[in-house]
Write a protein that holds these residues in place. Structure first.
Motif, PDB file in Angstrom:
ATOM      1  N   TYR A  77       0.834  -1.206   0.000  1.00 51.53           N
ATOM      2  CA  TYR A  77       0.000   0.000   0.000  1.00 51.53           C
ATOM      3  C   TYR A  77       0.870   1.258   0.000  1.00 51.53           C
ATOM      4  CZ  TYR A  77      -4.435  -2.299  -0.023  1.00 51.53           C
ATOM      5  OH  TYR A  77      -5.514  -3.008  -0.448  1.00 51.53           O
ATOM      6  N   VAL A  78       0.422   2.277  -0.716  1.00 48.25           N
ATOM      7  CA  VAL A  78       1.136   3.554  -0.773  1.00 48.25           C
ATOM      8  C   VAL A  78       1.000   4.251   0.581  1.00 48.25           C
ATOM      9  CG1 VAL A  78       0.789   3.785  -3.271  1.00 48.25           C
ATOM     10  CG2 VAL A  78      -0.906   4.766  -1.705  1.00 48.25           C
ATOM     11  N   SER A  79       1.703   5.396   0.760  1.00 50.39           N
ATOM     12  CA  SER A  79       1.667   6.112   2.041  1.00 50.39           C
ATOM     13  C   SER A  79       0.241   6.581   2.358  1.00 50.39           C
ATOM     14  CB  SER A  79       2.590   7.334   1.974  1.00 50.39           C
ATOM     15  OG  SER A  79       2.015   8.304   1.110  1.00 50.39           O
ATOM     16  N   LYS A  80       0.001   6.895   3.639  1.00 49.25           N
ATOM     17  CA  LYS A  80      -1.332   7.366   4.068  1.00 49.25           C
ATOM     18  C   LYS A  80      -1.769   8.586   3.247  1.00 49.25           C
ATOM     19  CE  LYS A  80      -2.691   4.848   7.735  1.00 49.25           C
ATOM     20  NZ  LYS A  80      -2.261   3.578   7.126  1.00 49.25           N
ATOM     21  N   LYS A  81      -0.798   9.484   2.996  1.00 45.28           N
ATOM     22  CA  LYS A  81      -1.124  10.702   2.243  1.00 45.28           C
ATOM     23  C   LYS A  81      -1.560  10.348   0.813  1.00 45.28           C
ATOM     24  CE  LYS A  81       0.842  15.229   1.261  1.00 45.28           C
ATOM     25  NZ  LYS A  81       1.825  15.374   0.191  1.00 45.28           N
ATOM     26  N   GLU A  82      -0.816   9.432   0.196  1.00 45.56           N
ATOM     27  CA  GLU A  82      -1.160   9.017  -1.172  1.00 45.56           C
ATOM     28  C   GLU A  82      -2.483   8.234  -1.191  1.00 45.56           C
ATOM     29  OE1 GLU A  82       2.935   8.191  -3.522  1.00 45.56           O
ATOM     30  OE2 GLU A  82       2.760   7.190  -1.590  1.00 45.56           O
ATOM     31  N   GLN A  83      -2.738   7.501  -0.103  1.00 43.59           N
ATOM     32  CA  GLN A  83      -4.020   6.773  -0.034  1.00 43.59           C
ATOM     33  C   GLN A  83      -5.188   7.756  -0.014  1.00 43.59           C
ATOM     34  OE1 GLN A  83      -4.439   3.455   2.749  1.00 43.59           O
ATOM     35  NE2 GLN A  83      -2.242   3.127   2.703  1.00 43.59           N
ATOM     36  N   LYS A  84      -4.966   8.890   0.651  1.00 43.01           N
ATOM     37  CA  LYS A  84      -6.007   9.918   0.693  1.00 43.01           C
ATOM     38  C   LYS A  84      -6.256  10.472  -0.717  1.00 43.01           C
ATOM     39  CE  LYS A  84      -7.100  12.182   4.806  1.00 43.01           C
ATOM     40  NZ  LYS A  84      -6.642  12.838   5.989  1.00 43.01           N
ATOM     41  N   THR A  85      -5.167  10.688  -1.453  1.00 42.45           N
ATOM     42  CA  THR A  85      -5.288  11.179  -2.837  1.00 42.45           C
ATOM     43  C   THR A  85      -6.090  10.184  -3.664  1.00 42.45           C
ATOM     44  OG1 THR A  85      -3.140  12.205  -2.580  1.00 42.45           O
ATOM     45  CG2 THR A  85      -3.965  12.031  -4.819  1.00 42.45           C
ATOM     46  N   TYR A  86      -5.774   8.889  -3.496  1.00 36.08           N
ATOM     47  CA  TYR A  86      -6.545   7.853  -4.195  1.00 36.08           C
ATOM     48  C   TYR A  86      -8.015   7.932  -3.760  1.00 36.08           C
ATOM     49  CZ  TYR A  86      -8.538   3.278  -5.254  1.00 36.08           C
ATOM     50  OH  TYR A  86      -9.371   2.282  -5.697  1.00 36.08           O
ATOM     51  N   GLY A  87      -8.229   8.048  -2.454  1.00 33.93           N
ATOM     52  CA  GLY A  87      -9.598   8.040  -1.912  1.00 33.93           C
ATOM     53  C   GLY A  87     -10.467   9.151  -2.479  1.00 33.93           C
ATOM     54  N   ASN A  88      -9.831  10.254  -2.861  1.00 36.72           N
ATOM     55  CA  ASN A  88     -10.598  11.364  -3.425  1.00 36.72           C
ATOM     56  C   ASN A  88     -10.984  11.134  -4.885  1.00 36.72           C
ATOM     57  OD1 ASN A  88     -10.551  12.691  -1.007  1.00 36.72           O
ATOM     58  ND2 ASN A  88      -8.744  13.915  -1.500  1.00 36.72           N
ATOM     59  N   GLN A  89     -10.454  10.062  -5.480  1.00 39.61           N
ATOM     60  CA  GLN A  89     -10.808   9.734  -6.874  1.00 39.61           C
ATOM     61  C   GLN A  89     -12.012   8.794  -6.950  1.00 39.61           C
ATOM     62  OE1 GLN A  89      -8.305  10.816  -9.293  1.00 39.61           O
ATOM     63  NE2 GLN A  89      -7.425  11.771  -7.480  1.00 39.61           N
ATOM     64  N   ILE A  90     -12.449   8.291  -5.782  1.00 43.61           N
ATOM     65  CA  ILE A  90     -13.506   7.273  -5.791  1.00 43.61           C
ATOM     66  C   ILE A  90     -14.534   7.602  -4.703  1.00 43.61           C
ATOM     67  CG2 ILE A  90     -12.166   5.699  -4.280  1.00 43.61           C
ATOM     68  CD1 ILE A  90     -13.327   3.376  -6.050  1.00 43.61           C
ATOM     69  N   GLY A  91     -15.806   7.413  -5.016  1.00 50.06           N
ATOM     70  CA  GLY A  91     -16.860   7.673  -4.036  1.00 50.06           C
ATOM     71  C   GLY A  91     -17.738   6.449  -3.899  1.00 50.06           C
ATOM     72  N   MET A  92     -18.392   6.337  -2.751  1.00 44.83           N
ATOM     73  CA  MET A  92     -19.254   5.174  -2.525  1.00 44.83           C
ATOM     74  C   MET A  92     -20.588   5.606  -1.939  1.00 44.83           C
ATOM     75  SD  MET A  92     -18.339   1.567  -0.863  1.00 44.83           S
ATOM     76  CE  MET A  92     -19.606   0.422  -0.333  1.00 44.83           C
ATOM     77  N   VAL A  93     -21.648   5.008  -2.474  1.00 48.25           N
ATOM     78  CA  VAL A  93     -22.990   5.218  -1.937  1.00 48.25           C
ATOM     79  C   VAL A  93     -23.401   3.894  -1.289  1.00 48.25           C
ATOM     80  CG1 VAL A  93     -25.384   5.767  -2.499  1.00 48.25           C
ATOM     81  CG2 VAL A  93     -23.516   6.921  -3.716  1.00 48.25           C
TER      82      VAL A  93
END
Ligand SMILES: Nc1ncnc2c1ncn2[C@@H]1O[C@H](COP(=O)(O)OP(=O)(O)OP(=O)(O)O)[C@@H](O)[C@H]1O
Length: 225
Positions: A77-93
Motif C-alpha cells: 500500500y502507498v503512504s497514508k497521504k497518497e491513499q487519501k489522494t486515491y480516496g478522493n478519486q472514488i466515491g461510494m454510496v
C-alpha cells in the motif's frame, strides 16, 4: 482511463474470497457486479474503497495507485497521504446511505471537502447546491436525513459522494429499498452521471435493473475461478 485492479487476492481466515482476479471500470461505463450471495461482491467494492485491504495485487485509478504488487506478489500500500489522494478519486454510496443523522443534507455534502481543506466554504456550498439541484432535492438542503424518503436519502448520498468529482462512483445494492419507479429514477441519474465520464460500479441482485442500466456486467462467480 479509469480504475484497474490486477491480480487481486483477498482471503478471510485463510480462505480465498477473491483469487487472482482482474477487474476494470473505464471512464463512462456502468459496470454491474452480479452473482450468488457470499461470492465476494461487497468485498471487492470494499477493497476498491479502502474499507478492506487486498492481500495481493495492484489497484490504480488513472495514475493514482492505492497499492502495487511487489516482487513476492503482495499488495504494497502507498503512504497514508497518497491513499487519501486515491480516496478522493472514488466515491461510494452505501446500501443504507450512511448519511450523518445530526447534519443537514448540505452539511453532509460539505463535511469531507471542508475537513480536508480541499475547497473554501463558498466553493463547497456552490458545488453542493449545484449537485443537490442535479439530484432534484435542492429544496431539502437544510433538512436532516431522517426526514427524507429512501429515494431522497439515496440522492443526498450521491450528491455527497460526488462533491470531490470522483472518477469512479460505486453503489452497493442501490435499489434494494426502493420501489420500481424510484429505482428507475436512480438508474437514469446514474446514466446521467456516467455520461459525464464518471465510471460507475453497481453491486446488485436486481437483474432487471442491471440489464436496463448497466453497460457491462461482471459475475462474482468468476472471483475464485
Ligand atoms: N470482515 C470479514 N471477516 C470475515 N469474513 C468476511 C468478512 N467480510 C466478508 N466475509 C466473507 O467473505 C465472503 C464474501 O462476502 P461478501 O459480503 O463480499 O459477498 P457478497 O457477494 O457481497 O454477498 P451478498 O450478495 O450476500 O451481499 C462471505 O463468505 C463472507 O462471510
Amino acid at each position: 482511463m479509469g480504475l484497474k485492479a490486477t491480480n487481486i487476492t483477498k482471503q478471510f481466515n485463510g480462505i480465498d474470497v477473491i483469487k487472482k482476479f482482474d477487474f476494470t471500470i473505464d471512464a463512462g461505463e456502468i459496470v454491474t457486479l452480479v452473482g450468488r450471495s457470499g461470492t465476494g461482491k461487497t468485498t471487492l467494492m470494499r477493497l476498491l474503497n479502502q474499507l478492506e485491504k487486498a492481500d495481493n495485487g495492484t489497484i490504480v485509478i488513472d495514475d493514482t495507485f492505492l497499492c502495487k504488487e511487489n516482487a513476492e506478489g503482495k499488495a504494497d500500500y502507498v503512504s497514508k497521504k497518497e491513499q487519501k489522494t486515491y480516496g478522493n478519486q472514488i466515491g461510494m454510496v452505501f446500501q443504507d446511505y450512511q448519511l450523518f443523522p445530526n447534519l443537514t443534507v448540505i452539511e453532509n455534502c460539505l463535511e469531507a471537502p471542508l475537513a480536508q481543506k480541499l475547497m473554501t466554504k463558498e466553493e463547497a456550498v456552490q458545488k453542493a447546491e449545484s449537485l443537490l439541484q442535479q439530484m432534484g432535492i435542492l429544496d431539502k438542503r437544510d433538512v436532516y436525513p431522517g426526514t427524507l424518503s429512501g429515494g431522497q436519502q439515496q440522492r443526498a448520498a450521491i450528491a455527497r459522494a460526488m462533491m470531490l468529482n470522483p472518477k469512479i462512483l460505486c453503489f452497493d445494492e442501490p435499489t434494494s429499498a426502493l420501489d420500481r419507479d424510484t429505482a428507475n429514477g436512480i438508474g437514469k441519474m446514474i446514466q446521467e452521471i456516467a455520461s459525464d465520464g464518471t465510471g460507475i460500479l453497481i453491486v446488485t441482485h436486481d437483474i432487471d435493473f442491471a440489464e436496463q442500466y448497466g453497460t457491462r456486467s461482471v459475475s462474482s462467480d468468476l472471483f475464485i475461478a
